[in-house]
Design a protein around this motif. Structure first.
Motif, mmCIF file in Angstrom:
data_model
loop_
_atom_site.group_PDB
_atom_site.id
_atom_site.type_symbol
_atom_site.label_atom_id
_atom_site.label_comp_id
_atom_site.label_asym_id
_atom_site.label_seq_id
_atom_site.Cartn_x
_atom_site.Cartn_y
_atom_site.Cartn_z
ATOM 1 N N ILE A 1 17.340 40.388 19.271
ATOM 2 C CA ILE A 1 16.171 40.101 18.435
ATOM 3 C C ILE A 1 15.017 39.673 19.350
ATOM 4 N N GLY A 2 13.954 40.475 19.364
ATOM 5 C CA GLY A 2 12.804 40.184 20.240
ATOM 6 C C GLY A 2 13.009 40.816 21.598
ATOM 7 N N ALA A 3 12.956 42.158 21.642
ATOM 8 C CA ALA A 3 13.401 42.844 22.874
ATOM 9 C C ALA A 3 12.400 43.852 23.413
ATOM 10 N N THR A 4 11.135 43.760 23.006
ATOM 11 C CA THR A 4 10.217 44.795 23.485
ATOM 12 C C THR A 4 9.343 44.343 24.652
ATOM 13 N N THR B 1 15.021 44.657 18.238
ATOM 14 C CA THR B 1 13.900 44.468 17.316
ATOM 15 C C THR B 1 12.683 43.959 18.082
ATOM 16 N N GLY B 2 11.537 44.137 17.446
ATOM 17 C CA GLY B 2 10.268 43.603 17.943
ATOM 18 C C GLY B 2 9.331 43.694 16.750
ATOM 19 N N ARG B 3 8.127 43.192 16.902
ATOM 20 C CA ARG B 3 7.241 43.237 15.732
ATOM 21 C C ARG B 3 6.505 44.557 15.591
ATOM 22 N N ALA C 1 11.551 47.306 13.418
ATOM 23 C CA ALA C 1 10.432 46.360 13.539
ATOM 24 C C ALA C 1 10.630 45.204 12.563
ATOM 25 N N VAL C 2 10.631 43.992 13.092
ATOM 26 C CA VAL C 2 10.877 42.802 12.258
ATOM 27 C C VAL C 2 10.006 41.647 12.730
ATOM 28 N N ASP C 3 9.349 40.975 11.783
ATOM 29 C CA ASP C 3 8.758 39.673 12.065
ATOM 30 C C ASP C 3 9.800 38.645 11.633
ATOM 31 N N ALA D 1 9.780 28.069 12.659
ATOM 32 C CA ALA D 1 10.263 29.259 11.945
ATOM 33 C C ALA D 1 10.730 30.336 12.920
ATOM 34 N N VAL D 2 9.920 30.590 13.946
ATOM 35 C CA VAL D 2 10.257 31.669 14.894
ATOM 36 C C VAL D 2 11.399 31.234 15.815
ATOM 37 N N ASN D 3 11.288 30.037 16.384
ATOM 38 C CA ASN D 3 12.209 29.637 17.454
ATOM 39 C C ASN D 3 13.558 29.156 16.942
ATOM 40 N N GLY E 1 17.236 29.465 24.618
ATOM 41 C CA GLY E 1 16.537 28.184 24.463
ATOM 42 C C GLY E 1 15.507 28.008 25.550
ATOM 43 N N SER E 2 15.457 26.798 26.111
ATOM 44 C CA SER E 2 14.529 26.526 27.211
ATOM 45 C C SER E 2 14.969 25.234 27.877
ATOM 46 N N VAL E 3 14.692 25.127 29.135
ATOM 47 C CA VAL E 3 15.000 23.890 29.834
ATOM 48 C C VAL E 3 14.194 22.727 29.222
ATOM 49 N N GLY F 1 14.232 28.324 32.791
ATOM 50 C CA GLY F 1 13.092 27.519 33.217
ATOM 51 C C GLY F 1 11.859 28.419 33.163
ATOM 52 N N TRP F 2 10.846 28.066 33.933
ATOM 53 C CA TRP F 2 9.626 28.887 33.939
ATOM 54 C C TRP F 2 9.959 30.298 34.414
ATOM 55 N N THR F 3 9.509 31.284 33.636
ATOM 56 C CA THR F 3 9.862 32.680 33.919
ATOM 57 C C THR F 3 8.606 33.535 33.885
ATOM 58 N N THR G 1 6.638 35.932 32.607
ATOM 59 C CA THR G 1 6.411 36.810 31.449
ATOM 60 C C THR G 1 4.995 36.543 30.925
ATOM 61 N N GLU G 2 4.647 37.256 29.850
ATOM 62 C CA GLU G 2 3.322 37.032 29.248
ATOM 63 C C GLU G 2 3.143 35.587 28.796
ATOM 64 N N MET G 3 4.274 34.952 28.405
ATOM 65 C CA MET G 3 4.201 33.587 27.889
ATOM 66 C C MET G 3 3.639 32.621 28.934
ATOM 67 N N THR G 4 3.875 32.894 30.201
ATOM 68 C CA THR G 4 3.443 31.977 31.268
ATOM 69 C C THR G 4 2.280 32.544 32.091
ATOM 70 N N GLN G 5 1.724 33.659 31.635
ATOM 71 C CA GLN G 5 0.684 34.326 32.423
ATOM 72 C C GLN G 5 -0.515 33.406 32.663
HETATM 73 N N1 LIG Z 1 8.682 32.563 29.948
HETATM 74 C C1 LIG Z 1 9.190 31.367 30.124
HETATM 75 O O1 LIG Z 1 8.801 30.639 31.055
HETATM 76 C C2 LIG Z 1 10.271 30.842 29.212
HETATM 77 C C3 LIG Z 1 10.911 29.655 29.577
HETATM 78 C C4 LIG Z 1 11.921 29.158 28.776
HETATM 79 C C5 LIG Z 1 12.278 29.823 27.625
HETATM 80 N N2 LIG Z 1 11.647 30.972 27.270
HETATM 81 C C6 LIG Z 1 12.080 31.611 26.028
HETATM 82 O O2 LIG Z 1 12.489 32.942 26.301
HETATM 83 C C7 LIG Z 1 12.257 33.751 25.147
HETATM 84 C C8 LIG Z 1 11.453 34.972 25.551
HETATM 85 O O3 LIG Z 1 10.203 34.539 26.046
HETATM 86 P P1 LIG Z 1 9.261 35.411 26.994
HETATM 87 O O4 LIG Z 1 8.873 34.554 28.117
HETATM 88 O O5 LIG Z 1 9.859 36.723 27.253
HETATM 89 O O6 LIG Z 1 7.982 35.477 26.052
HETATM 90 P P2 LIG Z 1 7.082 36.669 25.520
HETATM 91 O O7 LIG Z 1 6.871 37.685 26.575
HETATM 92 O O8 LIG Z 1 5.910 35.968 24.915
HETATM 93 O O9 LIG Z 1 8.019 37.300 24.386
HETATM 94 C C9 LIG Z 1 8.257 36.591 23.205
HETATM 95 C C10 LIG Z 1 9.257 37.339 22.381
HETATM 96 O O10 LIG Z 1 9.383 36.701 21.108
HETATM 97 C C11 LIG Z 1 9.066 37.629 20.094
HETATM 98 N N3 LIG Z 1 8.395 37.013 18.955
HETATM 99 C C12 LIG Z 1 7.446 36.051 18.965
HETATM 100 N N4 LIG Z 1 7.069 35.777 17.706
HETATM 101 C C13 LIG Z 1 7.787 36.598 16.906
HETATM 102 C C14 LIG Z 1 7.842 36.804 15.510
HETATM 103 N N5 LIG Z 1 7.090 36.092 14.649
HETATM 104 N N6 LIG Z 1 8.693 37.718 15.028
HETATM 105 C C15 LIG Z 1 9.432 38.458 15.870
HETATM 106 N N7 LIG Z 1 9.447 38.316 17.205
HETATM 107 C C16 LIG Z 1 8.607 37.392 17.705
HETATM 108 C C17 LIG Z 1 8.169 38.657 20.745
HETATM 109 O O11 LIG Z 1 8.208 39.838 20.009
HETATM 110 P P3 LIG Z 1 6.948 40.860 20.018
HETATM 111 O O12 LIG Z 1 7.056 41.614 21.298
HETATM 112 O O13 LIG Z 1 7.196 41.684 18.821
HETATM 113 O O14 LIG Z 1 5.712 40.050 19.934
HETATM 114 C C18 LIG Z 1 8.815 38.764 22.123
HETATM 115 O O15 LIG Z 1 9.945 39.583 22.082
HETATM 116 C C19 LIG Z 1 11.540 32.852 24.134
HETATM 117 O O16 LIG Z 1 12.485 32.342 23.229
HETATM 118 C C20 LIG Z 1 10.979 31.749 24.999
HETATM 119 O O17 LIG Z 1 10.785 30.564 24.271
HETATM 120 C C21 LIG Z 1 10.645 31.509 28.044
#
Ligand SMILES: NC(=O)c1ccc[n+]([C@@H]2O[C@H](COP(=O)([O-])OP(=O)(O)OC[C@H]3O[C@@H](n4cnc5c(N)ncnc54)[C@H](OP(=O)(O)O)[C@@H]3O)[C@@H](O)[C@H]2O)c1
Length: 243
Positions: free
Chosen positions: A12-15, A36-38, A56-58, A107-109, A134-136, A179-181, A183-187
């Motif tokens: 779930i959340g793999a794109t 799945t992805g949105r 595709a799933v929210d 809701a999401v996490n 999860g997350s550290v 930990g910190w990874t 991805t877009e989340m930390t960009q």
């Molecule tokens: N990056 C880090 O430093 C870090 C550290 C610790 C934990 N994590 C955890 O690792 C996981 C993946 O994070 P990432 O860094 O790969 O982040 P990301 O690139 O922002 O990806 C987030 C993922 O969550 C999905 N998502 C967000 N909101 C959603 C919604 N309402 N419905 C369906 N899917 C939704 C996104 O799907 P869409 O592509 O469809 O938007 C995407 O697959 C998350 O649980 C994050 O909390 C990340």
């Protein structure tokens, strides 16, 4: 032989980000993959590339999430579930955090993870493996991240509760805590002139994780060979949790 050969696993959340790396790793290990992805276009593109089942799933829409698990079970089968969807839209002190953001993050996490895992266990026949991402920060606490920290700490509690409820059915449940990874989340953080370097100084190994490094841990926990692992958390954090 790839160690997940023929095993149906839904991510779930793999794109993008960690979830995409997990899907790629599972495909390499021979899993019969679902993802799945949105965004329907992105889901189609990744599913085609990895020869996977896709939808595709929210995850905030609970009925849709349940239907995705049910559809994958019907079309492909069930052995593994990875709940990777996560969001962190606010970096703000708790007194300024809106309840809308709080509700969305929970809701999401967290709620999505429970809904997906419950739908999985209701349909699974035989043994299975669930990995929650999860997350550290769920163990250490993150300043200005009250909702995110609470949701990830909740996932750790959920992991243990589900592991206890489902052990006798042969369903294992584990938590991977990145930990910190990179991805877009930390960009934004990585590109920030002060916060970026300061963050790297906090990581004993001196760099962020690559998504593939988290993905390998997820795949390891799914493998049927690792049948004695349940109710545990596995940090992939460059030593951050050791501080
Ligand atoms: N990056 C880090 O430093 C870090 C550290 C610790 C934990 N994590 C955890 O690792 C996981 C993946 O994070 P990432 O860094 O790969 O982040 P990301 O690139 O922002 O990806 C987030 C993922 O969550 C999905 N998502 C967000 N909101 C959603 C919604 N309402 N419905 C369906 N899917 C939704 C996104 O799907 P869409 O592509 O469809 O938007 C995407 O697959 C998350 O649980 C994050 O909390 C990340």
């Amino acid at each position: 032989m790839p160690r997940l050969e023929g095993r149906p696993v839904l991510v779930i959340g793999a794109t993008r980000g960690i979830g995409l790396a997990v899907a790629q790793e599972l495909a390499r290990r021979g899993a019969r993959l679902g993802l799945t992805g949105r965004d329907p276009e992105r889901v189609r593109a990744v599913a085609t590339e990895l020869r996977a089942w896709g939808k595709a799933v929210d995850v905030r829409r609970r009925e849709d999430l349940v239907e995705a698990v049910a559809g994958f079970a019907r079309d492909v089968g069930l052995y593994g579930l990875v709940y990777n969807a996560g969001t962190s839209p606010a970096f703000t002190r708790a007194e300024r955090l809106s309840l809308e953001v709080w509700d969305e993050v929970l809701a999401v996490n967290l709620t999505g993870a429970f809904v997906a895992a419950q739908a999985f266990a209701q349909r699974l026949v035989g043994e299975g493996s669930v990995v929650l991402v999860g997350s550290v920060l769920g163990f250490r606490g993150g300043g200005r991240l009250a909702a995110y920290t609470a949701s990830k700490a909740g996932l750790w509690g959920l992991t243990r509760a589900l592991a206890l409820d489902w052990a006798e059915r042969g369903i294992r449940v584990n938590l991977v805590a990145p930990g910190w990874t990179e991805t877009e989340m930390t960009q934004g953080l990585r590109e920030h002139p002060h916060l970026g370097p300061a963050l790297l100084r906090e990581i004993p190994l001196g760099r962020m994780a690559r998504p593939e490094e988290v993905a390998r841990m997820v795949a390891f926990l799914l493998e049927p060979e690792n049948a004695y692992l349940t109710g545990g958390f596995y940090a992939v954090d460059g030593g951050v949790g050791a501080r």
